[in-house]
Design a protein around this motif. Sequence first.
Motif, PDB file in Angstrom:
ATOM      1  N   ILE A  92      32.207  47.669  37.569  1.00  0.00           N
ATOM      2  CA  ILE A  92      33.511  46.722  37.413  1.00  0.00           C
ATOM      3  C   ILE A  92      34.460  46.803  36.354  1.00  0.00           C
ATOM      4  CG2 ILE A  92      34.151  45.400  39.593  1.00  0.00           C
ATOM      5  CD1 ILE A  92      32.143  46.772  41.743  1.00  0.00           C
ATOM      6  N   ASP A  93      33.516  44.909  36.138  1.00  0.00           N
ATOM      7  CA  ASP A  93      34.558  44.206  34.705  1.00  0.00           C
ATOM      8  C   ASP A  93      34.332  45.054  33.651  1.00  0.00           C
ATOM      9  OD1 ASP A  93      33.009  42.002  36.356  1.00  0.00           O
ATOM     10  OD2 ASP A  93      31.320  41.571  35.140  1.00  0.00           O
ATOM     11  N   MET A  94      34.509  45.963  33.262  1.00  0.00           N
ATOM     12  CA  MET A  94      34.894  46.628  32.007  1.00  0.00           C
ATOM     13  C   MET A  94      36.373  47.510  32.597  1.00  0.00           C
ATOM     14  SD  MET A  94      32.194  49.974  29.931  1.00  0.00           S
ATOM     15  CE  MET A  94      32.623  50.875  31.345  1.00  0.00           C
ATOM     16  N   TYR A  95      36.028  47.830  33.910  1.00  0.00           N
ATOM     17  CA  TYR A  95      37.125  48.792  34.236  1.00  0.00           C
ATOM     18  C   TYR A  95      38.526  47.424  33.908  1.00  0.00           C
ATOM     19  CZ  TYR A  95      34.313  53.337  35.333  1.00  0.00           C
ATOM     20  OH  TYR A  95      33.642  54.563  34.821  1.00  0.00           O
ATOM     21  N   GLN A 152      33.015  52.071  47.559  1.00  0.00           N
ATOM     22  CA  GLN A 152      33.768  51.044  48.844  1.00  0.00           C
ATOM     23  C   GLN A 152      34.293  50.633  47.857  1.00  0.00           C
ATOM     24  OE1 GLN A 152      29.960  49.111  49.322  1.00  0.00           O
ATOM     25  NE2 GLN A 152      31.058  46.880  48.311  1.00  0.00           N
ATOM     26  N   LEU A 153      35.381  50.001  48.371  1.00  0.00           N
ATOM     27  CA  LEU A 153      36.789  48.912  47.793  1.00  0.00           C
ATOM     28  C   LEU A 153      35.756  48.547  46.804  1.00  0.00           C
ATOM     29  CD1 LEU A 153      39.357  48.641  47.580  1.00  0.00           C
ATOM     30  CD2 LEU A 153      39.722  47.005  49.616  1.00  0.00           C
ATOM     31  N   SER A 154      36.445  47.835  45.680  1.00  0.00           N
ATOM     32  CA  SER A 154      35.987  46.677  44.724  1.00  0.00           C
ATOM     33  C   SER A 154      37.015  46.041  44.126  1.00  0.00           C
ATOM     34  CB  SER A 154      34.991  47.459  43.587  1.00  0.00           C
ATOM     35  OG  SER A 154      35.510  48.109  42.879  1.00  0.00           O
ATOM     36  N   ARG A 155      36.961  45.377  43.623  1.00  0.00           N
ATOM     37  CA  ARG A 155      37.917  44.808  42.670  1.00  0.00           C
ATOM     38  C   ARG A 155      38.851  45.379  41.768  1.00  0.00           C
ATOM     39  NH1 ARG A 155      36.476  40.912  37.393  1.00  0.00           N
ATOM     40  NH2 ARG A 155      38.613  40.444  36.532  1.00  0.00           N
ATOM     41  N   ALA A 156      37.879  46.597  40.951  1.00  0.00           N
ATOM     42  CA  ALA A 156      38.306  47.182  40.316  1.00  0.00           C
ATOM     43  C   ALA A 156      39.248  48.512  40.749  1.00  0.00           C
ATOM     44  CB  ALA A 156      37.713  48.169  39.299  1.00  0.00           C
ATOM     45  N   ASP A 157      39.793  48.554  41.743  1.00  0.00           N
ATOM     46  CA  ASP A 157      40.684  49.169  42.428  1.00  0.00           C
ATOM     47  C   ASP A 157      41.963  48.688  42.898  1.00  0.00           C
ATOM     48  OD1 ASP A 157      38.649  51.764  43.314  1.00  0.00           O
ATOM     49  OD2 ASP A 157      37.432  50.708  44.575  1.00  0.00           O
ATOM     50  N   VAL A 158      41.096  47.587  43.557  1.00  0.00           N
ATOM     51  CA  VAL A 158      42.531  46.235  43.804  1.00  0.00           C
ATOM     52  C   VAL A 158      43.853  46.038  42.363  1.00  0.00           C
ATOM     53  CG1 VAL A 158      43.395  44.688  44.609  1.00  0.00           C
ATOM     54  CG2 VAL A 158      41.378  45.395  45.133  1.00  0.00           C
ATOM     55  N   GLN A 159      42.373  45.965  41.967  1.00  0.00           N
ATOM     56  CA  GLN A 159      43.421  45.615  40.009  1.00  0.00           C
ATOM     57  C   GLN A 159      44.651  47.182  39.110  1.00  0.00           C
ATOM     58  OE1 GLN A 159      40.488  42.292  38.720  1.00  0.00           O
ATOM     59  NE2 GLN A 159      41.986  42.488  36.821  1.00  0.00           N
TER      60      GLN A 159
END
Length: 221
Positions: A92-95, A152-159
């Motif tokens: 997630i951080d990398m994306y 599942q939804l993560s910060r990466a999807d939102v951004q």
Amino acid sequence: MAGKPKLYYFDGRGKMESIRWLLAAAGVEFEEEVLETREQFEKLLQDGFLLFQQVPMVEIDEMKMVQTRAILHYIAAKHNLYGKDLKERALIDMYCEGIMDLNEMMMMLVLKPADAKEKELATILEKATNRYFPVFEKVLKDHGQDFLVGNQLSRADVQLLETILMAEELKDDILSKFPLLKAFKARMSNIPTIKKFLQPGSQRKPPTDEKTLAEALKIFF
């Protein structure tokens, strides 16, 4: 019970917009303290609330948080948008770092001199279509799930959704060669909390124009 998070920023997107997006996706109601004058900003400085003398600042859980990435990490972890283990968090951080690179290029476009904007826009569109979006098209293909990490939804999807919509403001058919990203955009946009944020009248901000930029510069410089 803690009150609603309060966001301190000028009345525009800037670096606060990703924070607005993440709170909205998490279903968290928030308030905004809109900075309209230099005096408001200076008072925050004098009160010692701006650790590095800059905004965004978010008042949340009895903390006054600064630094965009730190704020995003905290909100994501608190609201289960940060993966299920250390490996998922690393992905997630990398994306997100890649997404934010593109996001920031688009965000800074309004600051470019008029005679340099056309060239800079061409550079942004070239990088979006040849460097950044192909990565996420491949991630979605290889992962085979609705979301970028885990299922599942993560910060990466939102951004990523935020950044796709910003890119479409610059070139409305920018996803024409990316069918999986087009499908991703449709799925994410229909998640109830996100769908609500995309409706007129939400706290989502419009693209920053010259007038908004001029007002912000008067506050901070």
